[in-house]
Design an enzyme around this catalytic site. Structure first.
Site, PDB file in Angstrom:
ATOM      1  N   HIS A 198       0.836  -1.205   0.000  1.00  0.00           N
ATOM      2  CA  HIS A 198       0.000   0.000   0.000  1.00  0.00           C
ATOM      3  C   HIS A 198       0.870   1.254   0.000  1.00  0.00           C
ATOM      4  CE1 HIS A 198      -3.755  -2.028   0.407  1.00  0.00           C
ATOM      5  NE2 HIS A 198      -3.355  -2.676   1.472  1.00  0.00           N
ATOM      6  N   GLU A 433       1.500 -15.337 -20.405  1.00  0.00           N
ATOM      7  CA  GLU A 433       2.073 -15.258 -19.059  1.00  0.00           C
ATOM      8  C   GLU A 433       2.607 -16.591 -18.575  1.00  0.00           C
ATOM      9  OE1 GLU A 433      -0.276 -12.278 -16.413  1.00  0.00           O
ATOM     10  OE2 GLU A 433      -1.747 -13.564 -17.377  1.00  0.00           O
ATOM     11  N   ASP A 457       4.436 -12.277 -14.734  1.00  0.00           N
ATOM     12  CA  ASP A 457       4.161 -13.693 -14.508  1.00  0.00           C
ATOM     13  C   ASP A 457       5.015 -14.579 -15.396  1.00  0.00           C
ATOM     14  OD1 ASP A 457       2.284 -14.059 -12.401  1.00  0.00           O
ATOM     15  OD2 ASP A 457       0.823 -12.975 -13.613  1.00  0.00           O
ATOM     16  N   CYS A 504       2.735  -5.926 -21.510  1.00  0.00           N
ATOM     17  CA  CYS A 504       2.179  -5.081 -20.450  1.00  0.00           C
ATOM     18  C   CYS A 504       2.781  -5.397 -19.091  1.00  0.00           C
ATOM     19  CB  CYS A 504       0.660  -5.214 -20.417  1.00  0.00           C
ATOM     20  SG  CYS A 504       0.120  -6.897 -20.095  1.00  0.00           S
TER      21      CYS A 504
HETATM   22  C1  PEP Z   1       2.039  -9.656 -15.806  1.00  0.00           C
HETATM   23  O1  PEP Z   1       1.941 -10.763 -15.256  1.00  0.00           O
HETATM   24  O2  PEP Z   1       3.072  -9.255 -16.378  1.00  0.00           O
HETATM   25  C2  PEP Z   1       0.900  -8.729 -15.799  1.00  0.00           C
HETATM   26  C3  PEP Z   1       0.931  -7.615 -16.475  1.00  0.00           C
HETATM   27  O3  PEP Z   1      -0.167  -9.064 -14.999  1.00  0.00           O
HETATM   28  P1  PEP Z   1      -0.192  -8.829 -13.408  1.00  0.00           P
HETATM   29  O4  PEP Z   1       1.048  -8.083 -13.037  1.00  0.00           O
HETATM   30  O5  PEP Z   1      -1.428  -8.064 -13.111  1.00  0.00           O
HETATM   31  O6  PEP Z   1      -0.228 -10.239 -12.901  1.00  0.00           O
HETATM   32 MG    MG Z   2       0.001 -11.457 -14.627  1.00  0.00          MG
END
Ligand code: PEP
Ligand code: MG
Length: 583
Positions: A198, A433, A457, A504
């Protein structure tokens, strides 16, 4: 602290905001006044009176939490404020309340009973990974609030810290962080905490330079020392040099480009923002995002007592589309499980949650109803609002999962049609992922419009290194050649199947890696909004042929150190030797 004769030593941690600040160190120990000492003899304790004191403390805690909730909603955002709702739930948690009452009945005064009743729940959360472990912070926060109210201990007023303070602490709770005033606080650094704590999230929202997870080393900095907090490089420097101060004070001077960018030789690369709440949309536009590359929808489901209904979701997705009428908005369907539990859903606590039921596995299983509701809201929002909606599925491991998800989209579209409701099937995609998704990307790409690589991930699964476990942080490196090869083959497979390929995960927002990522052929990079200006500037300076040479060299390397060295030496080493296998 004595100044070093050479350059001052840097205490390294995790930078959570790309901002720097210099100020005077103020150590914060919220528990200094909460030492309870030995409890009095049980026969001298009146259990009824102690129960009444506990009830009174809970009442006052609820009132305080409500006030802090309102204040946080105003200053930080409605979604960040929701953490105080969760705290209110802890105040009324039956396990804790029963525990306190039982301890009072056994002859403990209310404050000792509170201390004892929180011990096990805190230890349980501390034993878990990632975001679950951070729940221990919430519990400590609630415990300390009750203890303070029961013992009339003074609360350190963080809202009125002197201007130019750099706050140093073992950890900061949400209540602590929400009090900070970005006009006064030059930064903060904590011994513990991760990127998703947080404290880190609030720091980003409030625009406070911050470094978390520095470790005990931070304790070598004395109260009152001059400290530089570099939230970009994750460094805390005591007694910085005049040069270092000047650079920190100069701040970031990066031009915001609101138009899409292309490389120097004209290859377009979309630069989008990752957002977790609608409150972040405005910041994404302000930083020049071309669109949203990852809208994490978990926020809609967290810190509340029941899931959001279709209409509530419909409004949120419309809002996101309205913020980017020209750009693309990629919404990810609910990705819970793993480190993202939801209290009101039946979620067993498996031994290894990251390898259990998460993301699409839940959407096709126990959360099928939620999945359909979410898709209904998305298809309706896409019809109601101009703009380009894209929807992607998280944690896909098999082609059949993707097919089942696509079938659900088709059947939801049919249902809406038969109900006479406006709907439009969006562009559909899949997150890459899991190693299995990367290795079967050809078959996945044939069935969708786009792939989006989630390196957070993907790295943890390729490297078998949990993403938030400090002990294996070195292995959780997207520059490991194995991860780069998974990215390389995903891009090739996507393009062969006429799917665009984005990224992402956090890697996409690392400006040092922009050239490498362009060289790997990514069509889109999506990141925290604050890094967009730097990445856009870097893309504009890239020559695609050089970037491809760098990418070839990087994927051929034997170690991440070699990859980073090749990336860092671009300017001096224009002809890297792809056969070199040594770091
Ligand atoms: C990732 O796994 O790179 C991703 C963008 O998803 P999150 O970080 O929300 O698991
Ligand atoms: Mg992810």
């Amino acid at each position: 602290m004595a100044a070093n004769e050479t350059a001052p030593r840097s205490h390294d941690g995790t930078g959570v905001t790309p901002l720097s600040g210099v100020g005077s160190a103020v150590w914060y120990d919220p528990n200094a006044d909460l030492e309870l000492g030995e409890p009095p003899a049980a026969e001298t304790v009146d259990p009824d009176a102690e129960r009444a004191r506990f009830e009174d403390a809970r009442d006052r805690a609820r009132t305080e939490l409500e006030r802090e909730r309102e204040r946080t909603a105003e200053r930080v955002g409605e979604d960040e404020a929701a953490v105080f709702d969760a705290h209110k739930q802890f105040v009324d948690d039956p396990q804790i309340v029963d525990g306190v009452e039982a301890a009072v009945d056994d002859g403990l005064p209310a404050e000792h009973a509170v201390d004892a009743a929180f011990e096990d729940p805190i230890a349980q959360f501390e034993g878990m990974d990632g975001r679950m472990a951070e729940r221990a912070d919430d519990l400590r926060d609630v415990r300390d609030r009750l203890l303070r109210l029961l013992t009339d201990a003074d609360r350190v007023d963080l809202a009125s810290l002197s201007t130019g303070s750099v706050l140093l602490a073992e950890r900061l709770t949400p209540s602590d962080t929400a009090q900070l005033d970005s006009e006064r606080v030059a930064g903060f650094a904590t011994i513990e905490g991760g990127r998703t704590s947080h404290a880190a999230i609030f720091a980003r929202s409030l625009g406070i330079p911050a470094v978390v997870g520095v470790g005990d080393d931070l304790e070598s900095i004395d109260d009152g020392a001059d400290v530089l907090v570099d939230g970009e490089d994750g460094a805390v420097i005591a007694d910085p040099t005049p040069d270092q101060r000047e650079r920190a004070a100069a701040g970031r001077d990066v031009e915001v480009r609101s138009e899409p960018v292309a490389t120097a030789d004209g290859r377009s690369v979309e630069v989008a923002a990752n957002v977790g709440t609608p409150a972040e949309l405005e910041g994404a536009v302000a930083q020049g995002a071309d669109g949203i590359g990852l809208f994490r929808t978990e926020f809609l489901f967290l810190d509340r007592e029941a899931p959001p209904d279709e209409d509530e979701q419909f409004e949120v997705y419309r809002e996101a589309l309205a913020a980017f009428p020209e750009g693309r908005v990629v919404v990810r369907t609910l990705d819970i499980g793993g480190d993202k539990p939801i209290p009101y859903l039946d979620m067993p606590d498996p031994e290894n949650p990251f390898l259990g039921e998460r993301g699409i596995r839940r959407s096709l299983g126990p959360d099928a109803d939620l999945f359909e509701t979410q898709l209904r809201a998305l298809l309706r929002a896409n019809a109601a609002e101009p703009g380009t909606l894209s929807v992607m599925f998280p944690m896909v491991a098999t082609v059949s999962e993707l097919e089942a998800a696509l079938e659900t989209v088709a059947s939801v579209a049919d249902d809406l049609a038969s109900e006479g409701l406006d709907r439009e099937v969006p562009e559909l995609g899949v997150m890459i992922e899991t190693p299995s998704a990367a290795l079967t990307a050809e078959a996945l790409a044939e069935r969708v419009d786009f792939l989006s690589i989630g390196t957070n991930d993907l790295t943890q699964y390729v490297m078998a290194a949990a993403r938030e476990n400090d002990r294996v942080a070195e292995l959780h490196d997207p520059c490991e050649p194995a991860v780069l090869r998974a990215i390389e083959r995903t891009v090739a497979a996507g393009h062969a199947g006429d799917a665009w390929v984005g990224m992402c995960g956090e890697m996409a927002g690392d400006p040092d890696l922009t050239e490498l990522l362009v060289g790997l052929g990514l069509d889109e990079l999506s990141m925290s909004a604050v890094t967009i200006p730097d990445v856009k500037a870097n893309i504009a300076a890239v020559d695609t042929a050089d970037a491809e040479t760098l990418a070839d060299s990087a994927t051929d390397a034997a170690a991440s150190a070699a990859v980073r060295e090749r990336v860092a030496n671009r300017d001096s080493d224009s002809d890297p030797d792809p056969d070199s296998e040594t770091p």
